[in-house]
Enzyme design. Sequence first.
Site: not given
Ligand code: ACM
Length: 725
Positions: A330
């Site tokens: 992310e």
């Molecule tokens: C995640 O849930 N961002 C690994």
Amino acid sequence: MENSRPCLRRLRMAAVTAIGFFASILAARPADSATSMDNDLMPVPAQIRFSPGRLRVTEGFTVAVGGYDDARLQAAVSRALGRWKERTALRLDRPAAANAAATLAIDCRGPGHVTPSLDEDESYALEITTRQATLRAPTVVGALRGLETLLQLLSRDADGFFLPAVSIRDQPRFSWRGLMIDVARHWQPIEVIKRNLDGMALVKLNVLHLHLTDDQGFRVESRTHPELQSSGSDGHYFTQNQIREIIAYAKARGIRVVPEFDLPGHATSWVVSHPELASLPGPYAIERRWGVFNPVLDPTDESLYRLLDDFLGEMAQLFPDACIHIGGDENNGVQWNANPHIQAFIREHGLNDNAGLHAWFNRRVSAILAHHGKTLIGWDEVLHPDLPKDAIIHSWRGPESLASAARQGYRGILSNGYYIDLVHPASEHYLNDPLPATTTLTIEEQRRVLGGEATMWSEWVTPETVDSRIWPRTAAIAERLWSPREVRAVEDMYRRLAVVSVRLEEAGLGGERHHDLMVARLAGDRATPDDVQALRTLVDVVEPVKDYHRGGLQPDVVQSTPLTNLADCARPDSAAARNFAESVNRFLFQPGTLDRDQAAGIIRQLGVWNAAGRRVAAFPAGTAPTLNDIAHNGRALADFSAVGQEAMQALLSGHAPDEQWMKTRLVRLHQAGEPGPAAVEFPILPSLELLVTAAAEQEKRGALAPDAWQQHLRAIAFPSAPPPI
Ligand code: ACM
């Protein structure tokens, strides 16, 4: 801010209903010897064969350790006897006898690896006759796994405690069976970690993955860069001594400890003390909210790699495991896009785009880890053709990345489908298989699938609630990762999960203990015992809203907000709702005339819910801090059950109400069930919708076979999203 991670699959439709009753009837009983139906074992052993006869467990019980013996094995035997003593109230600490004479003879062949390892041999064999139990294992860890099975076999009859005569040969299906605990969003101190290690050992999990750094906290002591934890943690971090204590505690239970330092995104807590390492100028403060945030480290800055070399080198010394997890998830690219120097670097180095830069960064970090003797593991965003082939891919966004990694020659583990923070029922996690029967991977590719991990992200849990979110559902995941693929009967899993749940509390987990205190506290100081009981009844039939919807319903929640409300008391997987669904299914869909005794049971249950709902709705103002939310849900429960009572009367009278009645009742159920600010939902709703529909459509019942009748009702009750059968 609703989603801290993009929403994963939403498998669960409106309901509950029938996974239990019908699925279990249809599910083929495993053809091999994995006869879970005959016992309470969880995970089910690879091979098990019962014989007639019982080995009595009395005060004469003795244990002898022959073959290899060491302090780890002795400590495990003492712990096991300690737990049996609590359960039996018998003195079971007689001095060890010679192997031939002992009630339990343990024959261990060797120590196994000094540090718990991915290729540890965890197998064991257990033979119990009416005279003796023999546990054989090639390694101490194998013996530990066998001891847990032995503990679970203890049973009781009119003559006292006993072990059934049985022959077990057991080994895990997957070598990586993990639980990740996020200690960054909400700090989880060492007691939480230790008691969860006890829970893990009980169900034979073997990897504790600690998510140690994120935007909201830097939770490990660095001695080379103490500013990281002193500025990034509010004082809540594991000291290096505590880390050593956790590792020793885990090792005693045959569990690896894999640390995660999330890089280059999820990195706000790093740049509080090092704003110069971020991709845009600071200053930065610890993040207090949930979500995906912009701060990301600047991979073009050489001083970053000097710091990472110091820090990761230090952590490589501290954590003996072969793997270090570097996160990698992310990075939203906002800061990299906004920094012209970074974009120029991408062009000059022919890296194409941000993904190319991320891969370049990962190669640098991988080289640092290799220099310190460690293997890189990262979330699936790190998968890129340039990643060294010994890296391990941790799949969270979907099973495809696991398969794709395996095809490209990488080893991988699965967490997609094991996100226990999404508060889905155990049945969903249970049926999620890292290597389903339909896999198209070759045998060689399948070998690269090492296993999986339950992930306890901690946005919505505190030390008080975290056990109830991890357990007992993680025991179902543990079984998926240990037992043969064919062991899949959901109803039997739930039967055994209820037993394991009690064992977990015995072992020190606090899900149910804390639950009781939380409900009493929520009822308030002026609540009577009947008030508390009514609230308990309400709490038993609600579940927290699933996925990341809670953030949308409670947008003001930040790191310091107390998590002591209805949604925090509610269990993720309501047994009351599951039992009710089973009763309703049996009542409506079995052949023959409607059973009056079954009807009486359902009506009695609806009466209890109606009374509890009305009582909670009438709690005196000021009784509880969030009274309005609770009152709203009390009214909803009273309303649901009144509708259910009407439907039952109509069914028993044999007079179908008209279509208008049905429509208004379905709308009422729907409206009363909308999650409000309390962020809970009512998993009993689909069963009530079926009752209402059945009442209105009852004239068709005689003309249709049970299956067709069920399809007919479901098509009316759930026109857009039928719950799975
Ligand atoms: C995640 O849930 N961002 C690994």
